[in-house]
Enzyme design. Sequence first.
Site, PDB file in Angstrom:
ATOM      1  N   PHE A 147       2.474 -35.072  18.909  1.00  0.00           N
ATOM      2  CA  PHE A 147       3.542 -35.078  20.043  1.00  0.00           C
ATOM      3  C   PHE A 147       4.912 -35.343  19.483  1.00  0.00           C
ATOM      4  O   PHE A 147       5.163 -36.272  19.066  1.00  0.00           O
ATOM      5  CB  PHE A 147       3.152 -35.996  21.220  1.00  0.00           C
ATOM      6  CG  PHE A 147       3.960 -36.056  22.161  1.00  0.00           C
ATOM      7  CD1 PHE A 147       3.760 -35.232  23.426  1.00  0.00           C
ATOM      8  CD2 PHE A 147       5.102 -36.678  22.252  1.00  0.00           C
ATOM      9  CE1 PHE A 147       4.781 -34.816  24.547  1.00  0.00           C
ATOM     10  CE2 PHE A 147       5.975 -36.793  23.542  1.00  0.00           C
ATOM     11  CZ  PHE A 147       5.612 -35.647  24.667  1.00  0.00           C
ATOM     12  N   ASP A 152       7.938 -38.350  12.196  1.00  0.00           N
ATOM     13  CA  ASP A 152       8.357 -38.671  13.868  1.00  0.00           C
ATOM     14  C   ASP A 152       8.154 -40.136  13.857  1.00  0.00           C
ATOM     15  O   ASP A 152       6.904 -40.316  14.216  1.00  0.00           O
ATOM     16  CB  ASP A 152       7.829 -37.773  14.755  1.00  0.00           C
ATOM     17  CG  ASP A 152       8.222 -37.984  16.142  1.00  0.00           C
ATOM     18  OD1 ASP A 152       8.760 -39.048  16.486  1.00  0.00           O
ATOM     19  OD2 ASP A 152       8.080 -37.052  16.754  1.00  0.00           O
ATOM     20  N   LYS A 167      13.003 -44.246  21.504  1.00  0.00           N
ATOM     21  CA  LYS A 167      12.368 -45.047  22.113  1.00  0.00           C
ATOM     22  C   LYS A 167      12.606 -46.485  21.936  1.00  0.00           C
ATOM     23  O   LYS A 167      13.767 -47.019  22.509  1.00  0.00           O
ATOM     24  CB  LYS A 167      10.907 -45.089  21.811  1.00  0.00           C
ATOM     25  CG  LYS A 167      10.195 -43.632  22.550  1.00  0.00           C
ATOM     26  CD  LYS A 167       8.484 -43.758  22.814  1.00  0.00           C
ATOM     27  CE  LYS A 167       8.355 -42.660  23.674  1.00  0.00           C
ATOM     28  NZ  LYS A 167       7.699 -41.490  23.064  1.00  0.00           N
TER      29      LYS A 167
END
Length: 394
Positions: free
Chosen positions: A129, A214, A243
Amino acid sequence: MIAALMPVYARADVAFERGEGPYLFDADGRRYLDFCSGIAVTALGHAHPKLVAALTEQASRLWHTSNLFRIAGQERLAARLVEHSFADMVFFTNSGAEAWEAGLKLIRKHFAEQGRPERHRVITCSSGFHGRTLAAISATDQDKLTRGFAPLTEGFDVVAFGNLNELRAAITPATAAICVEPIQGEGGIRRADIQYLQGLRAVCDEFGLMLFFDEIQCGMGRTGKLFAHQWAGVTPDVMCLAKGLGGGFPIGAVLATERAAEGMTAGSHGSTFGGNPLAMAVADAVLDVLLEPGFLDEVARIGDRLGRGLAELVARHPTVYQEVRGAGLMLGLKCVPPNADVIARLRAQGLITAPASDNVVRLLPPLIITDDEVAEALDALDRVGAGWTEAQLQ
Ligand SMILES: *Cc1c(COP(=O)(O)O)cnc(C)c1O
């Protein structure tokens, strides 16, 4: 009121009004232990005094100027990220997907600059993702993300996560990079093993490819090291963060070696809001806390404690909890009943968690939790595990 919002989320019927450390309070004053952290975002809990001070101090001085001018906070945060990582350079964005996409553009530009524009394809992993922009969904093989959004962005080859043989077989003269999450988050808290991460570096070196990690979810201390790939002792050429980096303030960043970023010259990329002074002030304060001596060691210790507690729950309630996954404070419990039901029951017990694919409940507590809060969470999980009767499990 809800009807005015596009219904793209199946939202739980609870709205929080206030947060304090690892706790959230709803409008009725009910207290919840937050093991979701806004999906690994509020890494230092809610209303951390150092972050509140950094934000309010900056808010009273200057909010925004534009990347047409020097921004002291950007220069400082970039230098600190460079000092503590493999990277030589940083570009700031407002979100994870933007940071990931900046990484993708940087990779394509690198090979174009070398006179090899045909080398533009990126190998990614199944159940990966990377965000919700058109390019980021194109990099996945997940129908639930891409359905109805065709035509997708060209240039991705998806292989099984963790399988080096399949990955090697997918390399062609058009391959530019390999992009992997060292621990897949949305995909179900799947941890790449150390040999796999080392193998990726070796494959990239052998074929002259860029290694792109990532770490939007698994980075910024969540596993007990500043970056999850550091457990494997390898470095990427490009990495994206978001995040936890802002502790709740929107921010993203792409980090790269000087060589990888060689094409990112004046005018090649940009952002109106990226690297905004407010975001820089908060992220700088987040980094101050993460880098305090002993902080990350404590994350590793308490993560280990939580992980062992979860393993005991799997042993005690095997008809409800099937398996523990992850590392540090990025943990997942694969469930037998639907994860949405488990999450709803945990919320009724005062524990907030998040779902992930593969019927997993994600436990992403703030990195500041204590042994008492781990015990409180394990109690709630134990009560939910014990509350499932045989009849309900049929
Ligand atoms: C959340 C996430 C993204 C997307 O970040 P947004 O800020 O939602 O755009 C990308 N990659 C990973 C691994 C993530 O967990």
